[in-house]
Design a protein around this motif. Structure first.
Motif, PDB file in Angstrom:
ATOM      1  N   GLN A  51     -73.719  16.461 -65.728  1.00 33.18           N
ATOM      2  CA  GLN A  51     -72.564  16.803 -65.348  1.00 33.18           C
ATOM      3  C   GLN A  51     -71.673  16.085 -66.403  1.00 33.18           C
ATOM      4  O   GLN A  51     -71.755  14.670 -66.447  1.00 33.18           O
ATOM      5  CB  GLN A  51     -72.018  16.465 -63.955  1.00 33.18           C
ATOM      6  N   ALA A 102     -77.900  10.253 -62.972  1.00 34.80           N
ATOM      7  CA  ALA A 102     -77.414   9.302 -61.888  1.00 34.80           C
ATOM      8  C   ALA A 102     -76.406  10.304 -60.882  1.00 34.80           C
ATOM      9  O   ALA A 102     -75.483  10.775 -61.877  1.00 34.80           O
ATOM     10  CB  ALA A 102     -76.514   7.894 -62.291  1.00 34.80           C
ATOM     11  N   PRO A 103     -76.620  10.456 -59.829  1.00 29.75           N
ATOM     12  CA  PRO A 103     -77.620  10.151 -58.983  1.00 29.75           C
ATOM     13  C   PRO A 103     -79.316  10.987 -59.420  1.00 29.75           C
ATOM     14  O   PRO A 103     -78.996  12.147 -60.110  1.00 29.75           O
ATOM     15  CB  PRO A 103     -77.544  10.718 -57.655  1.00 29.75           C
ATOM     16  N   GLU A 104     -80.134   9.978 -59.492  1.00 32.96           N
ATOM     17  CA  GLU A 104     -81.538  10.824 -59.562  1.00 32.96           C
ATOM     18  C   GLU A 104     -81.943  11.978 -59.247  1.00 32.96           C
ATOM     19  O   GLU A 104     -82.747  12.767 -59.823  1.00 32.96           O
ATOM     20  CB  GLU A 104     -82.618   9.732 -59.335  1.00 32.96           C
ATOM     21  N   GLU A 154     -76.234  -5.285 -53.629  1.00 37.51           N
ATOM     22  CA  GLU A 154     -75.750  -4.205 -54.396  1.00 37.51           C
ATOM     23  C   GLU A 154     -76.769  -2.925 -54.113  1.00 37.51           C
ATOM     24  O   GLU A 154     -76.553  -1.940 -54.361  1.00 37.51           O
ATOM     25  CB  GLU A 154     -75.839  -4.659 -55.722  1.00 37.51           C
ATOM     26  N   HIS A 160     -79.767  11.091 -47.867  1.00 44.36           N
ATOM     27  CA  HIS A 160     -79.515  12.547 -48.730  1.00 44.36           C
ATOM     28  C   HIS A 160     -80.090  13.478 -48.448  1.00 44.36           C
ATOM     29  O   HIS A 160     -81.502  13.441 -48.189  1.00 44.36           O
ATOM     30  CB  HIS A 160     -79.880  12.269 -50.512  1.00 44.36           C
ATOM     31  N   ARG A 167     -79.300   3.326 -52.414  1.00 44.77           N
ATOM     32  CA  ARG A 167     -78.206   3.450 -53.448  1.00 44.77           C
ATOM     33  C   ARG A 167     -78.064   2.025 -54.186  1.00 44.77           C
ATOM     34  O   ARG A 167     -78.122   1.066 -53.747  1.00 44.77           O
ATOM     35  CB  ARG A 167     -77.177   3.881 -52.749  1.00 44.77           C
ATOM     36  N   TYR A 168     -77.771   2.442 -55.701  1.00 48.56           N
ATOM     37  CA  TYR A 168     -77.394   1.306 -56.341  1.00 48.56           C
ATOM     38  C   TYR A 168     -76.436   1.848 -57.201  1.00 48.56           C
ATOM     39  O   TYR A 168     -76.704   2.718 -58.116  1.00 48.56           O
ATOM     40  CB  TYR A 168     -78.426   0.661 -57.194  1.00 48.56           C
ATOM     41  N   HIS A 169     -75.045   1.779 -56.895  1.00 46.56           N
ATOM     42  CA  HIS A 169     -73.842   2.197 -57.278  1.00 46.56           C
ATOM     43  C   HIS A 169     -74.016   3.729 -57.553  1.00 46.56           C
ATOM     44  O   HIS A 169     -74.261   4.335 -56.608  1.00 46.56           O
ATOM     45  CB  HIS A 169     -73.724   1.419 -59.061  1.00 46.56           C
ATOM     46  N   GLU A 170     -73.921   4.145 -58.943  1.00 48.74           N
ATOM     47  CA  GLU A 170     -73.805   5.762 -59.054  1.00 48.74           C
ATOM     48  C   GLU A 170     -75.342   6.365 -58.863  1.00 48.74           C
ATOM     49  O   GLU A 170     -75.695   7.336 -58.755  1.00 48.74           O
ATOM     50  CB  GLU A 170     -73.297   6.134 -60.101  1.00 48.74           C
ATOM     51  N   HIS A 171     -76.520   5.378 -58.861  1.00 47.15           N
ATOM     52  CA  HIS A 171     -77.723   5.768 -58.730  1.00 47.15           C
ATOM     53  C   HIS A 171     -78.263   6.079 -57.394  1.00 47.15           C
ATOM     54  O   HIS A 171     -77.536   5.200 -56.237  1.00 47.15           O
ATOM     55  CB  HIS A 171     -78.872   4.758 -59.353  1.00 47.15           C
ATOM     56  N   GLN A 215     -82.102   7.097 -71.070  1.00 43.01           N
ATOM     57  CA  GLN A 215     -81.659   8.201 -70.094  1.00 43.01           C
ATOM     58  C   GLN A 215     -82.322   9.402 -70.254  1.00 43.01           C
ATOM     59  O   GLN A 215     -82.036  10.404 -69.680  1.00 43.01           O
ATOM     60  CB  GLN A 215     -80.210   8.228 -70.005  1.00 43.01           C
TER      61      GLN A 215
END
Length: 422
Positions: A51, A102-104, A154, A160, A167-171, A215
């Motif tokens: 995205q 992210a997310p994976e 964190e 999901h 979860r780790y922030h946006e991951h 990435q």
């Protein structure tokens, strides 16, 4: 199959597609491009990417034309409008890698590997050195060590699609079935992946990347099943008459470029032009067995640039370079940069080669083998020599290897036995 007459390629016009310039925007330019006199539109990758991607080389889904660009319907309209004006359509193909997003979960084949490990149905898609990770996929994504990240709170549990995730922030990372009990540290220790600090990348990372881009994970397109899954949509659109040619991104990243191009040619309409992105060093030429219409033109751009650059500025540039501490010897600078790449930028890749060398040459000290390996990498004067597993080594590939060996032996005569062995 469409029997439309495909125009002869005389000139392509590249259109960089992204959410702010999609298929409809490209469609609006077709009349102008027709008047301009080009023969083909050359489109950057059209499949679903991360995205917000501004380029499309971070592919997520090979089975769908990007909705961010307008979707398959808009792509068809663009192709039909181009063809109505006598323009062909060339599409960029990214066979070498997919995104680690992210997310994976956005990369479904990779998500399945994270959830199920090396027994996942899609595990063969990705170039992962499972043994080096003791059966786990190394993910050096954390800002600190796993222990400190856990202590800071964190990493958290979540859901999901009705299944547990971490979860780790946006991951977001899946939790393998039957491993959801216990504290978070215990749960993480049972997963098919290993979270680690980005500072631990060189020791933890065990998947092939696109150069040093963490990435982008390497795809094993040499597997016929993976080729089929990642190319079916583009080939269907091609056989329908919408796509007239392909440009292949970074074929040098593939295990077997020659085999890939042969498989692609077999899958295409006879006579379909396929160009490859290939940097040719000096007098290097494309390997003769490659089934390709040629390169995307880096060599031509070099010739054009050389014709347009005033050689009279050499003294000024050389003087400025010396003033800022630059070495006067270009070959020396190139060698220094190669050593930097081996020692820093591409250390996980060198580590992987080193593991293979230690396995193959157990009678020599590992440290000595690593030194020899680095010297050979530095001494290599082309991007790669094309050795095909199961096929005789070509005279040209052997010559490149032997020339690198000769240069390495001059630089490090003390490593003679290790260089010969590697």
């Amino acid at each position: 199959m469409n029997n439309r007459t495909v125009p002869v390629v005389t000139g392509t016009y590249r259109l960089q597609l992204h959410a702010g310039f999609g298929f409809e925007d490209a469609l609006a330019q077709v009349p102008y491009l027709s008047r301009l006199g080009v023969s083909h539109l050359y489109l950057s990758p059209i499949l679903t990417a991360v995205q917000g991607s501004m380029h499309g080389y971070d592919v997520l889904d090979h089975s769908r034309v990007s909705e961010a660009l307008g979707g398959e319907r808009s792509f068809r309209e663009l192709c039909e409008a181009a063809h109505a004006r006598g323009l062909g359509v060339v599409v960029d193909v990214v066979p070498n890698h997919m995104a680690v997003p992210a997310p994976e979960w956005a990369n479904a084949p990779l998500w399945q590997v994270l959830r199920e490990g090396r027994t996942a149905a899609t595990a063969g898609w990705f170039d992962i050195d499972w043994d080096a990770g003791e059966g786990r996929l190394g993910l050096p994504m954390l800002g600190d060590t796993l222990e400190r990240t856990l202590a800071a709170g964190e990493l958290t549990r979540d859901q999901h699609d009705g299944e547990p995730v971490i979860r780790y922030h946006e991951h977001a990372f899946p939790v393998s079935p039957s491993t959801d009990s216990g504290d978070l540290a215990t749960v993480l220790a049972r997963q098919h992946y290993r979270l680690a600090s980005w500072r631990e990348r060189d020791q933890v990372m065990n998947y092939r990347r696109f150069f040093e881009v963490d990435q982008l994970i390497g795809v094993r397109v040499e597997d016929p099943a993976v080729f089929e899954a990642t190319h079916r949509l583009l080939l269907d659109l091609h056989h329908e008459g919408l796509i007239d040619g392909f440009r292949i991104d970074h074929p040098d990243g593939l295990a077997d470029p020659e085999g890939y191009l042969a498989r692609l040619a077999d899958a295409c309409v006879d006579g379909t032009p396929v160009w490859v992105e290939k940097v040719l060093e000096g007098e290097e030429e494309l390997p003769a067995p490659w089934q390709t219409a040629g390169t995307t033109g880096y060599d031509a751009l070099q010739a054009i640039s050389s014709a347009l650059v005033d050689p009279g500025t050499t003294a000024v540039l050389s003087g400025t370079w010396a003033e800022v501490g630059g070495a006067p010897d270009l070959d020396g600078v190139i060698e220094e940069c190669k050593r930097h790449a081996a020692a820093d930028l591409l250390q996980p890749e060198v580590n992987r080669l080193h593991r293979r060398a230690v396995e193959s040459i157990p009678h020599l000290a590992p440290d000595r083998l690593r030194e020899a390996l680095v010297e050979l990498l530095v001494a290599t004067d082309v991007y790669r020599a094309y050795v095909r597993p199961g096929h005789p080594t070509s005279v040209l590939a052997r010559a490149h290897a032997e020339e690198a060996l000769s240069r390495a032996r001059v630089r490090r005569p003390d490593l003679g036995d290790a260089l010969d062995a590697v």
